[in-house]
Design an enzyme around this catalytic site. Structure first.
Site, PDB file in Angstrom:
ATOM      1  N   HIS A  60       0.850  -1.184   0.000  1.00  0.00           N
ATOM      2  CA  HIS A  60       0.000   0.000   0.000  1.00  0.00           C
ATOM      3  C   HIS A  60       0.890   1.240   0.000  1.00  0.00           C
ATOM      4  CE1 HIS A  60      -3.823  -1.998   1.868  1.00  0.00           C
ATOM      5  NE2 HIS A  60      -3.314  -2.709   0.875  1.00  0.00           N
ATOM      6  N   GLU A  62       0.895   3.838   1.802  1.00  0.00           N
ATOM      7  CA  GLU A  62       1.339   4.232   3.140  1.00  0.00           C
ATOM      8  C   GLU A  62       2.511   3.385   3.617  1.00  0.00           C
ATOM      9  OE1 GLU A  62      -1.800   3.478   2.077  1.00  0.00           O
ATOM     10  OE2 GLU A  62      -3.257   4.154   3.557  1.00  0.00           O
ATOM     11  N   CYS A  90      -6.151   1.793   5.927  1.00  0.00           N
ATOM     12  CA  CYS A  90      -6.737   0.519   6.345  1.00  0.00           C
ATOM     13  C   CYS A  90      -6.124   0.109   7.694  1.00  0.00           C
ATOM     14  CB  CYS A  90      -6.462  -0.548   5.287  1.00  0.00           C
ATOM     15  SG  CYS A  90      -4.734  -1.126   5.250  1.00  0.00           S
ATOM     16  N   CYS A  93      -2.231  -0.495   7.568  1.00  0.00           N
ATOM     17  CA  CYS A  93      -1.451   0.742   7.471  1.00  0.00           C
ATOM     18  C   CYS A  93      -1.545   1.562   8.755  1.00  0.00           C
ATOM     19  CB  CYS A  93      -1.916   1.555   6.272  1.00  0.00           C
ATOM     20  SG  CYS A  93      -1.577   0.735   4.690  1.00  0.00           S
TER      21      CYS A  93
END
Length: 169
Positions: A60, A62, A90, A93
């Site tokens: 991801h 992040e 999410c 993260c």
């Protein structure tokens, strides 16, 4: 002299940088999420979602940005950093953000189903965890939301023509 001065320290400016990265993810057929990490008014990390490209569920924006920032700082603690991301983080993260002790998390579009910064739950300010990050939500919300909505609308059309079920890329 009536024109406003561009504030390079503003949330609006840094979210614009994250939006540019989200557009790169979109062009690569990834969920369009971009992230930047700022320390002392300077961007020290930039990333976009690369889950499909890297075949890595943890890639991801992040997570990739956190790793870059740790390298830039020379420590896993990011206590004086702010992360700007186009979509609410999410749980994976958000957990990493707590562990790296980010001072602040700024996001654009919320995620009522899976967001972990106040949408579905709030891991960034969970009372029993060892750290809590300040949260600023809704920065450049319409732009962030429009990018995500456009991407998922395209994905639904592709899935209808290929016979794939939604979310089965």
């Amino acid at each position: 002299m009536d024109e406003p001065i561009i504030d390079l320290q503003s949330d609006h400016y840094f979210m614009g940088e994250a939006l540019r990265l989200a557009a790169r993810a979109y062009a690569a057929e990834e969920v369009p999420v971009g992230a930047v990490i700022v320390r002392n008014g300077r961007i020290i990390a930039r990333a976009w979602n690369q889950v499909e490209l890297l075949k890595d569920a943890t890639a991801h924006a992040e997570m990739l940005a956190l790793t870059q920032a740790e390298e830039a700082v020379g420590d896993w603690r990011l206590t004086d950093c702010t992360l700007f991301v186009t979509k609410e983080p999410c749980p994976m993260c958000a957990g990493a953000m707590v562990h790296t002790r980010l001072a602040r998390v700024v996001f654009g579009a919320g995620d009522s189903k899976g967001g972990a910064a106040g949408g579905a739950l709030n891991l960034l300010q969970f009372p029993t965890l060892n750290h809590r990050s300040e949260i600023t939500a809704g920065v450049r919300l319409e732009e962030c939301r429009a990018l995500l909505q456009s991407f998922f609308a395209e994905q639904r059309v592709k899935n209808q023509t290929t016979g794939k079920k939604p979310g089965m890329n």
